[in-house]
Design an enzyme around this catalytic site. Structure first.
Site, mmCIF file in Angstrom:
data_model
loop_
_atom_site.group_PDB
_atom_site.id
_atom_site.type_symbol
_atom_site.label_atom_id
_atom_site.label_comp_id
_atom_site.label_asym_id
_atom_site.label_seq_id
_atom_site.Cartn_x
_atom_site.Cartn_y
_atom_site.Cartn_z
ATOM 1 N N ASP A 1 1.012 -1.298 0.121
ATOM 2 C CA ASP A 1 -0.029 -0.192 -0.084
ATOM 3 C C ASP A 1 0.906 1.401 -0.035
ATOM 4 O O ASP A 1 1.798 1.392 1.062
ATOM 5 C CB ASP A 1 -0.912 0.181 1.136
ATOM 6 C CG ASP A 1 -1.752 0.940 1.209
ATOM 7 O OD1 ASP A 1 -1.485 2.232 0.978
ATOM 8 O OD2 ASP A 1 -3.069 0.860 1.702
ATOM 9 N N ASP B 1 0.165 7.766 -9.909
ATOM 10 C CA ASP B 1 -0.835 7.146 -10.949
ATOM 11 C C ASP B 1 -1.759 6.198 -10.201
ATOM 12 O O ASP B 1 -1.874 5.099 -10.846
ATOM 13 C CB ASP B 1 0.148 6.589 -11.989
ATOM 14 C CG ASP B 1 -0.652 6.261 -13.324
ATOM 15 O OD1 ASP B 1 -1.969 6.561 -13.384
ATOM 16 O OD2 ASP B 1 -0.176 5.285 -13.862
#
Length: 494
Positions: free
Chosen positions: A338, A356
């Protein structure tokens, strides 16, 4: 027996909520509504049980078989409903009510059957203990084992088989009111028939999902895979490849170069002599492909949550041709974590950061666009470094786009918003953020690009009147204002 039916009952609930989240988005809303309807249906089933006075064991067997059929086929039915009808929401909540009512009948009937053999105090203690244990087992198995290994369709069918096996076993141990031999044989035959139907469903489950996803996404399905995080579907069309994650288009090979050139090159052009680059998200390696066009770049760290994505785009020939083998480049290292957690514990700094991430369609994604995330990023940039963020559409989700800009400014950045037209998405927005005020970037790599040139680069920073700034709150972890903006604005176009 209670442990099994409780486990299956909870998994049905999670399957329906996950399918709703997969096809409709906004996981928090879908899970909360589905779970609320399902729990209400459990109460309805428990209430209905008071009107059943006779043939308790036979009724229990039939309830188990009903739960096996409706619960087991719930996921394939919902996928087909979304692909081939306009009545998905009606079918979803009808399934929730029907399956929840049957599951709500199970425990009261079983308690009334067993109270003839066990003291009521002991029976209640055992039944509720195993019921709650089954809920824990179901929730853990669903996320850690069933969905990653089986997928949603086979998970619901497998749990249906558990209910059918309980029904069959019940004809041997709960035959108190099934003394009529022909009735007992018929009950067992029904259980076997349901098991056979579910087994056929297991065999044909992939075909059902393929038919549904073909109807939704079109083209020929080349890759269909399920990780513990998302459903990945790669399709081939006459114009090229498309990738969908959890039903949302991530790129089309016909025009992805516009998006990725606009995402990467303004940031690298604004940062002279950039050596180290962080790409957060971008597991497809397409942003990395553009970064590696700059010869000064010495190291690229790509942090993407899902190893399925990075493994696919590092090994599948059609995908490695698209990203030019970027994920196997010796300059690049991959971290499957994460990004929010990973960045929070980093001490190293980067010259350029490229965020992104998927659009902020739910709260788990919204945190990646929060002021906390941007403050962590600012602390990990080298002096003169640059952060670029994909920021959804300034046309279709105008307030959401400017919310990202406002949040970056609140985190201490000087921001240059810009946008590009990508035919598959429409007008798409980005934010170029620096620690100090700086002029617009003018540099491009020496390598020939398909879309950007010096004149086009300047045009990216110009906004038409219907995309110019509007007031927006800062996106904080405790309010997630961005998610609300995003869902409301995209709902008008969907």
């Amino acid at each position: 027996m209670v442990l099994i039916i409780a486990t299956a009952g909870l998994v049905y609930e999670l399957v329906m909520a996950a399918v709703a989240s997969y096809v409709l988005g906004d996981s928090v809303t879908q899970f909360s509504i589905v779970i609320g309807v399902y729990l209400s249906a459990l109460g309805l089933g428990a209430y209905i049980s008071r009107f059943i006075e006779r043939d308790l064991a036979a009724t229990f067997v039939n309830v188990e078989l009903g739960a096996a059929l409706l619960g087991g086929f719930s996921a394939p039915a919902l996928f087909l409903a979304y692909g081939f009808t306009h009545a998905f929401a009606f079918i979803l909540y009808a399934c929730c009510v029907a399956v929840g009512t049957l599951v709500g009948l199970e425990l009261p009937l079983l308690i009334r059957i067993l109270e003839r053999q066990i003291s009521f105090k002991e029976l209640i203690a055992r039944a509720l203990t195993f019921d709650y244990a089954g809920a824990l087992l179901g929730s853990l198995a669903f996320s850690l084992l069933l969905v990653p290994e089986l997928g949603l369709v086979h998970t619901s069918l497998a749990c249906g088989m558990l209910n059918a096996l309980v029904a069959l076993a019940s004809t041997f141990v709960l035959d108190l009111d099934l003394r009529d031999r022909p009735a007992l044989v018929r009950a067992r035959l029904r259980a076997v028939l349901v098991l056979v139907l579910l087994l056929l469903g297991m065999v044909q489950g992939e075909r059902v999902l393929e038919a549904s996803e073909t109807a939704i996404f079109g083209g020929q399905q080349l890759i269909r895979a399920q990780s513990r995080y998302q459903r990945v579907v790669l399709s081939e069309h006459p114009a090229g490849l498309t990738l969908h994650l959890n039903g949302n288009l991530q790129f089309a090979s016909a025009d992805e170069h516009r998006y990725h050139e606009a995402l990467v090159h303004p940031a690298l052009g604004a940062t002279p002599n950039a050596r180290s680059v962080l790409i957060a998200g971008g597991g497809d390696g397409l942003a990395a492909r553009e970064v590696l066009r700059w010869p000064d770049v010495r190291e690229v760290t790509l942090v993407d949550l899902d190893p399925l994505m990075t493994d696919l785009f590092r090994s599948e020939p059609r995908l490695t041709r698209l990203n030019r083998g970027a994920l196997s480049n010796p300059k690049l290292s991959i971290v499957n974590e994460d990004a929010f957690v990973w960045l929070g514990r980093q001490a190293r700094r980067f010259d350029v950061m490229i965020f992104d991430f998927p659009d902020p369609s739910n709260y788990s994604l919204g945190k990646l666009y929060s002021d906390r995330m941007y403050r962590m990023a600012r602390a990990r940039l080298t002096p003169g470094g640059t952060l670029v963020v994909q920021a959804t559409s300034p046309l279709f989700a105008r307030t959401a786009f400017w919310c990202v800009i406002a949040t970056l400014e609140n985190a201490g950045f000087h921001v240059h918003p810009y946008r590009v037209f990508v035919p598959s998405f429409g007008e798409w927005g980005f934010a170029l953020a620096r620690q100090e005020a700086a002029p617009l970037p003018l540099r491009l790599p020496e390598a020939k690009l398909r879309y950007l040139d010096a004149a086009t680069l300047r045009e990216l920073f110009s906004f038409a009147k219907d995309m110019q700034r509007v007031p927006a709150q800062t996106n904080r972890l405790n309010n997630q204002a961005l998610v609300g903006y995003y869902l409301r604005e995209w709902a008008r176009w969907n």
